[in-house]
Design an enzyme around this catalytic site. Structure first.
Site, PDB file in Angstrom:
ATOM      1  N   GLY A 377       4.536   1.818  -6.162  1.00 56.45           N
ATOM      2  CA  GLY A 377       3.816   2.146  -4.949  1.00 56.45           C
ATOM      3  C   GLY A 377       4.627   2.986  -3.991  1.00 56.45           C
ATOM      4  O   GLY A 377       4.082   3.772  -3.210  1.00 56.45           O
ATOM      5  N   ASP A 491       8.981 -10.782  -2.575  1.00 55.87           N
ATOM      6  CA  ASP A 491       8.452 -10.151  -3.790  1.00 55.87           C
ATOM      7  C   ASP A 491       9.346 -10.429  -4.991  1.00 55.87           C
ATOM      8  O   ASP A 491       9.698  -9.534  -5.758  1.00 55.87           O
ATOM      9  CB  ASP A 491       8.282  -8.651  -3.578  1.00 55.87           C
ATOM     10  CG  ASP A 491       7.343  -8.027  -4.619  1.00 55.87           C
ATOM     11  OD1 ASP A 491       6.505  -8.766  -5.162  1.00 55.87           O
ATOM     12  OD2 ASP A 491       7.443  -6.816  -4.863  1.00 55.87           O
TER      13      ASP A 491
END
Length: 714
Positions: A377, A491
């Site tokens: 991303g 994450d």
């Protein structure tokens, strides 16, 4: 941490791993460290210790890794260190060690890496080093007296890096140098080597960096060169002859200070080099070379036309100045806007090393697609090599990505403030206008998910998997409990755990990390991360504590021991969801059925310990999950694991049997098209803000999405 190291540390007699690096400890090392006879890892680097190494450290017969670089410890290496026969890695650069390099190191036949440099050692290098045939890395620099030949390396054919810079090396380059097939970097500069450069050296396929400048080498250059050899320094020798054709194909080449022959056929190959040879007399009044002749008639003609030329030049200069001012005003406005952008991005916290865009473009061969490691991303990631030979991974922010710019700033601020063996190292960044790049250390084994779920060219045996679990837990414990302020990663997943050459885990990608004030019990924030690893309270309510990372770690631990992702529709129905399957096996006392079938041998006690820890870490209530320091203790057998009896409510309350098909086929309210795990996942991939810029209590994560979080995985 600061202060002196207490003597009672010697009472921790079951300790196997002790890392105190990157602190501000001072004073002498306590001799009681010699009581830690189970210790196999000791790191004291980057501190302010003083005094000498205690002889009692020679009692640590099981020690196989010792790191004391930049520690402040000096003096001679004690003779008792001869007992450290299991030593694999020893780093001792940039600390005031003195005396002779001990001869007994040649008896450490298991040694694979030895680094001495910035010390005050006396030569010669012991001839007993001939026995170190397992060495892959050898660095000995800055020897003060006593010369050595290179005879001691003749059995070290497994070397990948050899650095003997300024080590008083004499004689010739060994004739068998071509047998060092794995050698990538060779630095023999600033020595007294003589003789010719053998063609076998230039023919080593793996060699990429060669530094033999400031010696007394002579003769011509070899006619052929290995394809990977792109950094060559042969300066200040006595090399002669003409140039082979490969000189125009090398990325970095230094040939100054030699005796090469120049004529009309080769002077254009390396322009200007003829002025920088030993036998060339330079013009002291000009940086350029002497002109060969002076045309007197031409000089007189120029003088006659002086007045006309002066008028023309005056007008041209005036116009040029005006044009320059206009151009300057335009670019000044643009640069001011770009500089403001850079100031905003780097306005807080410590600043990392700054690279220019040209440096990184050169390192990645202008971001050649063949060097592309993956894309997430944030943007694409490329492999590159800096001019000093370091291999790097360059993460490039995609233009126009506001979310990426926020993560870029966040990652710089976070990762430059922490250093730990199990955290990835950020070399620096580049900010030039709209170009934003991060520069990391490169790990050739890439990420854990590629090893576990990919083509499995690299097999992870049980000890390696266990150490990956333990190392990851140690890295998280540092972020949560030793870093100030503490850091919640947000994450943690298999693709964000990199594996170095020793398969040591490195937690990476801090783009979503949050700095956490110790005075706060939790913070409420928009949900970000990767589905399949999100804790329930965070996915539904945006309720963030360090226990969110603990949950993610539990999922990763189960993936490591089972060798599969946390969900897979290719498996039998009862095995689709890893957590649910793990609990089913646990309740039927068949937990070992979870183990990866490719593991033909494993430690059952350790395996049950990892499974028990993982089930505790994935409890529904964050209060029931242990802190990461306790996880480390439980894995290292310093603390017993209590009974795991509380099955998480998210497994008992949701009816998976009736909704599986809708989860897989229906329209679900998530941003699944932007999930961080994609096909060829980059080892530095970015995750997704599931609800960016939205109040967490209004975030559309409903019951269906929570089930998807558990179900989708990776």
């Amino acid at each position: 941490m600061s202060g002196t190291l207490p003597a009672f540390i010697g009472n921790l007699t079951r300790l196997t791993y002790l890392s105190m690096g990157h602190n501000e400890f001072s004073g002498s090392l306590p001799k009681e460290l010699g009581n830690l006879k189970e210790l196999n890892f000791l790191a004291i680097g980057s501190n302010n210790f003083s005094g000498t190494l205690p002889p009692e450290l020679g009692n640590l017969a099981k020690l196989d890794q010792l790191y004391m670089d930049c520690s402040g410890v000096g003096g001679e290496i004690p003779s008792t260190f001869a007992n450290l026969q299991n030593m694999l890695i020893m780093w001792a650069f940039d600390c005031p060690l003195s005396g002779k390099i001990p001869d007994f190191i040649g008896n450490w036949t298991k040694l694979i890496a030895l680094r001495f440099g910035g010390n005050t050692f006396q030569g010669p290098i012991p001839s007993s080093f001939y026995n170190l045939s397992s060495l892959t890395v050898l660095q000995i620099t800055d020897i003060y007296s006593g010369s050595s030949s290179l005879d001691f390396i003749r059995n070290m054919t497994k070397l990948t890096e050899l650095s003997l810079r300024n080590a008083l090396i004499i004689g010739n380059i060994p004739s068998n140098i071509g047998e060092y097939l794995m050698l990538k970097t060779l630095d023999l500069s600033f020595n007294h080597l003589t003789g010719q450069i053998t063609s076998a050296l230039f023919s080593i396929d793996a060699l990429t960096n060669l530094f033999v400048g400031n010696n007394s080498l002579s003769g011509p250059l070899p006619l052929q060169k290995g394809v990977k050899l792109q950094t060559i320094d042969l300066s200040y020798n006595y090399l002669s002859g003409t140039f082979p054709s490969w000189v125009t194909t090398v990325g970095m080449l230094n040939l100054v200070g030699n005796n090469f022959t120049f004529d009309s056929s080769n002077s254009s190959l390396v322009p200007g080099l003829n002025c920088l040879q030993r036998n060339f007399h330079c013009n002291n009044n000009s940086p350029r070379c002497f002109p060969p002749t002076v045309d007197i008639e031409q000089t007189v003609n120029i003088e006659r036309k002086k007045n006309q030329t002066g008028l023309i030049v005056g007008i041209a200069v005036t116009l040029a100045i005006l044009g320059f001012i206009l151009i300057f005003l335009v670019f000044y406005t643009r640069m001011k806007r770009e500089n403001n952008d850079a100031e905003v991005l780097l306005g807080m916290g410590p600043k990392p090393k700054s690279f220019t865009y040209l440096e990184l473009a050169s390192a990645t061969k202008d971001f050649d697609p063949s060097n592309k490691l993956g894309e997430g991303g944030f943007g694409p990631v490329y492999k590159g090599m800096l001019s000093d030979g370091r291999v790097i991974a360059v993460k490039q922010l995609s233009l126009g990505s506001n979310q990426g710019k926020d993560q870029f700033t966040n990652e710089i601020t976070t990762i430059t403030a922490v250093q730990h063996r199990n955290l990835v190292k950020l070399h620096g960044c580049c900010i030039e206008g709209t170009r934003h790049l991060l520069v990391y250390e490169y790990h050739e084994n890439k990420s854990l998910d590629q090893v576990l779920f990919g083509n499995r060219e690299l097999h992870l045996d049980w000890p390696t998997r266990f150490n990956i679990c333990l190392g990851t837990a140690r890295g998280l414990a540092y972020l949560h409990e030793e870093s100030r302020p503490k850091i919640v990663h947000r994450d943690i997943k298999a693709s964000n755990i990199l594996l170095d050459t020793e398969l040591c885990p490195k937690i990476s990608d801090f783009g979503l990390a949050k700095l956490f004030d110790d005075k706060k019990t939790h913070i409420s924030t928009g949900v970000a991360g990767t589905i399949g690893y999100l804790a329930p309270e965070y996915a539904m309510l945006g309720h963030l504590t360090e226990k969110v990372d603990v949950f993610s770690f539990g999922v990763v631990a189960l993936e490591i021991i089972s060798g599969r992702a946390n969900s897979s529709t290719n498996l039998d129905r009862e095995k689709i969801y890893l957590l649910k399957w793990a609990w089913s096996l646990h309740e039927s006392n068949q937990s070992l059925g979870l183990i990866d079938p490719t593991l033909t041998e494993f430690n059952e006690i350790e395996a049950l310990r990892v499974i028990g820890v993982a089930l505790l870490c994935t409890q529904a209530s964050p209060m029931l999950r242990p802190p990461m320091s306790r996880v480390v203790n439980m894995l290292a057998r310093d603390r017993e694991i209590g009974p795991v009896t509380s099955k998480p409510s998210y497994l008992t309350d949701w009816d998976f049997k009736d909704t599986t098909n809708s989860f897989m086929k229906g329209d679900i309210v998530t941003t699944s098209s932007k999930r961080s795990y994609i096909g060829k996942n980059s080892q530095y991939d970015n995750a997704t803000d599931l609800c960016p810029k939205v109040d967490p209590l209004l975030c559309p994560v409903n019951a269906s999405q929570l089930s998807d979080i558990i179900a989708d995985g990776r």
